[in-house]
Design an enzyme around this catalytic site. Structure first.
Site, PDB file in Angstrom:
ATOM      1  N   TYR A   1       0.803  -1.364  -0.083  1.00 48.33           N
ATOM      2  CA  TYR A   1       0.121  -0.102  -0.027  1.00 48.33           C
ATOM      3  C   TYR A   1       0.893   1.342  -0.187  1.00 48.33           C
ATOM      4  O   TYR A   1       0.670   2.189   0.857  1.00 48.33           O
ATOM      5  CB  TYR A   1      -0.866  -0.093   1.263  1.00 48.33           C
ATOM      6  CG  TYR A   1      -1.754  -1.211   1.326  1.00 48.33           C
ATOM      7  CD1 TYR A   1      -2.644  -1.404   0.459  1.00 48.33           C
ATOM      8  CD2 TYR A   1      -1.655  -1.935   2.418  1.00 48.33           C
ATOM      9  CE1 TYR A   1      -3.457  -2.523   0.696  1.00 48.33           C
ATOM     10  CE2 TYR A   1      -2.577  -2.975   2.578  1.00 48.33           C
ATOM     11  CZ  TYR A   1      -3.588  -3.301   1.741  1.00 48.33           C
ATOM     12  OH  TYR A   1      -4.356  -4.597   1.835  1.00 48.33           O
TER      13      TYR A   1
ATOM     14  N   TYR B   1     -14.230  -4.935   3.211  1.00 44.35           N
ATOM     15  CA  TYR B   1     -13.031  -5.236   2.694  1.00 44.35           C
ATOM     16  C   TYR B   1     -12.860  -6.635   3.114  1.00 44.35           C
ATOM     17  O   TYR B   1     -13.035  -7.065   4.270  1.00 44.35           O
ATOM     18  CB  TYR B   1     -12.038  -4.068   3.092  1.00 44.35           C
ATOM     19  CG  TYR B   1     -10.559  -4.791   2.980  1.00 44.35           C
ATOM     20  CD1 TYR B   1      -9.975  -4.256   1.833  1.00 44.35           C
ATOM     21  CD2 TYR B   1      -9.939  -5.652   3.779  1.00 44.35           C
ATOM     22  CE1 TYR B   1      -8.682  -4.955   1.595  1.00 44.35           C
ATOM     23  CE2 TYR B   1      -8.553  -6.079   3.508  1.00 44.35           C
ATOM     24  CZ  TYR B   1      -8.023  -5.879   2.349  1.00 44.35           C
ATOM     25  OH  TYR B   1      -6.829  -6.335   2.083  1.00 44.35           O
TER      26      TYR B   1
ATOM     27  N   ASP C   1     -17.142 -12.740   7.634  1.00 45.77           N
ATOM     28  CA  ASP C   1     -15.329 -12.728   7.453  1.00 45.77           C
ATOM     29  C   ASP C   1     -15.119 -11.980   8.949  1.00 45.77           C
ATOM     30  O   ASP C   1     -15.235 -10.850   9.080  1.00 45.77           O
ATOM     31  CB  ASP C   1     -14.987 -11.642   6.414  1.00 45.77           C
ATOM     32  CG  ASP C   1     -13.531 -11.518   6.342  1.00 45.77           C
ATOM     33  OD1 ASP C   1     -13.074 -11.866   7.291  1.00 45.77           O
ATOM     34  OD2 ASP C   1     -13.193 -10.747   5.522  1.00 45.77           O
TER      35      ASP C   1
ATOM     36  N   LYS D   1      -5.378 -13.375  11.173  1.00 46.62           N
ATOM     37  CA  LYS D   1      -4.710 -12.323  12.230  1.00 46.62           C
ATOM     38  C   LYS D   1      -4.493 -12.567  13.813  1.00 46.62           C
ATOM     39  O   LYS D   1      -3.599 -13.112  14.081  1.00 46.62           O
ATOM     40  CB  LYS D   1      -5.674 -10.914  12.143  1.00 46.62           C
ATOM     41  CG  LYS D   1      -5.412 -10.417  10.708  1.00 46.62           C
ATOM     42  CD  LYS D   1      -6.326  -9.014  10.909  1.00 46.62           C
ATOM     43  CE  LYS D   1      -6.289  -8.377   9.321  1.00 46.62           C
ATOM     44  NZ  LYS D   1      -5.100  -7.980   8.788  1.00 46.62           N
TER      45      LYS D   1
END
Length: 435
Positions: free
Chosen positions: A27, A154, A248, A278
């Protein structure tokens, strides 16, 4: 190359100076971006830079290090596993850590979410969920391969996951035409929205495999919150129109919201498929999981080999990653992570409230251990980040959002340091841009 050379200083460690020109950062516009900060070590909630400075990590290394850095229980589990079996393929072989972890995850999740498919990143976990959902219908003779997804969402950066992200946000708009065409809508927030969404789903009858949503908090799409009603409405619509519901939980799952381990538990909704990553290993090693209900799993059981789920990352169920994840789950069981998340939430609400009504601040919102300041325009991310670094805090703003997702073990003093840096950085920006 010239820009990188100009940014170097004599204090840079050699590994940084000699390697920086060769690392392509995430990014990041490599031509204009500020150089990254070289980290020498980390412990607890602190990052120690190569130049000796110390920063409180206010975003848990992209929301992953929930137990802080170098927790001795996780380190010891990884060390023990390394001495016996660091990795073995799951194609035809098995090992204790993966099987133990799958059993534990199935026991933690509601209902019959009992079948765990491992991978090594959140994006791949979502891709697997989409593949499961599409093949669920294909195995029954129905070609339903599209998905209903939401603005502000996202789900990852691979091609399939980009297709279920908000198409107008960030990089995803660049790939319009190259991505699968999905049905992208606003989240239903009331009965009227639920009815409108039901009518839209009816228009796409026969082509939708399922619904993909981030439950309760849309993360990287803008830190947008919604109520349990939204998820309950999606469950009703999924049942009414025979769609699969995919949650998600890569961002919010495993204690981030404080009220329960998973958002689906808070909302009182059982999805058909859940994705996790994560915080699964406490931020120590890459690992992800896609967990399906018995109904999904049974659709793949057949004498036809083509009905098997044909997916298999090389490092799926990596023994070191699974050992770290089992140790991470131990800590959720033995240490008060949910209570800590709740305490962080109370501290964030109290400290950030002072910004509400400040010129340039559109909103201040907190849910669990997530604190968000939304500005009225895209802000200079490097400038806000630098202001926080100067105050001993690592934060990474994006678009119009300055947020914090601190490790769940963050104490009052370090949390105060994070919130003070946020308040002061935004106040300075407000004074200079809103005169």
């Amino acid at each position: 190359m010239a820009q990188c050379a100009r940014d170097r200083t004599m204090s840079d460690p050699q590994w940084y100076s000699t390697g920086r020109d060769h690392v392509w950062l995430p990014y990041t516009q490599m031509k204009t971006a500020r150089p990254p900060l070289p980290v020498a070590s980390a412990e607890g909630v602190k990052l120690r830079l190569a130049d000796g400075r110390e920063l409180v990590d206010g975003i848990s290394s992209w929301w992953a290090t929930v137990h802080g850095y170098r927790h001795p229980h996780i380190e010891e589990a990884i060390r023990r596993q390394l001495e016996t079996l660091p990795h073995v393929m799951l194609g035809g072989l098995a090992h204790e850590q993966a099987y133990t972890l799958a059993r534990r995850l199935a026991g933690m999740l509601p209902g019959d979410l009992d079948h765990v498919f491992f991978s090594d990143s959140g994006s791949v976990a979502v891709e697997v969920a989409m593949k499961m959902a599409a093949q669920f219908w294909l195995n029954q003779g129905h070609r339903r391969v599209k998905f209903l997804c939401f603005r502000g969402g996202y789900h990852g950066d691979t091609f399939a996951t980009m297709s279920v992200c908000d198409p107008d946000e960030g990089m995803h708009s660049l790939f319009r035409g190259a991505l699968l065409e999905q049905v992208v809508v606003d989240l239903p927030r009331d009965a009227e929205g639920e009815a409108a969404l039901g009518a839209l789903i009816e228009q796409h009858r026969g082509e939708l495999a399922g619904i993909v949503v981030e439950p309760l908090v849309q993360g990287a799409g803008g830190m947008v919150f919604h109520d349990p009603f939204t998820l309950q409405a999606l469950r009703r619509l999924a049942d009414e129109h025979e769609l699969l519901l995919i949650f998600d939980e890569i961002f919010v799952g495993l204690g981030r919201l404080g009220d329960a381990m998973f958002a689906c538990q808070i909302a009182g909704v059982q999805p058909d498929i859940v994705t996790l990553s994560k915080a699964l290993t406490g931020g120590n090693l890459p690992l992800a999981a896609t967990i399906a209900s018995g109904r999904i799993y049974d659709a793949f059981l057949s004498d036809d080999p083509m009905h098997a789920l044909m997916h298999g990352p090389t490092y799926m169920g990596n023994a070191l990653g699974c050992a770290a994840a089992n140790a991470s789950l131990d800590l959720f069981e033995s240490e008060p992570r949910l209570e800590q998340a709740q305490a962080i939430g109370r501290g964030l609400e109290q400290a950030l409230e002072v910004l509400r009504g400040l010129p340039g601040v559109r909103d201040v919102r907190v849910r669990g251990a997530i604190g968000v300041i939304q500005l009225d325009r895209t802000a200079p991310a490097d400038r806000l980040s630098a202001a926080c670094i100067d105050r001993g805090v690592w934060l990474r703003p994006f678009r119009d959002i300055l947020y914090t997702t601190p490790p769940l073990v963050t104490g009052e003093e370090d949390l105060a340091r994070i919130t003070s840096a946020m308040v002061e950085a935004v106040t300075e920006w407000s004074r200079e841009t809103h005169v």
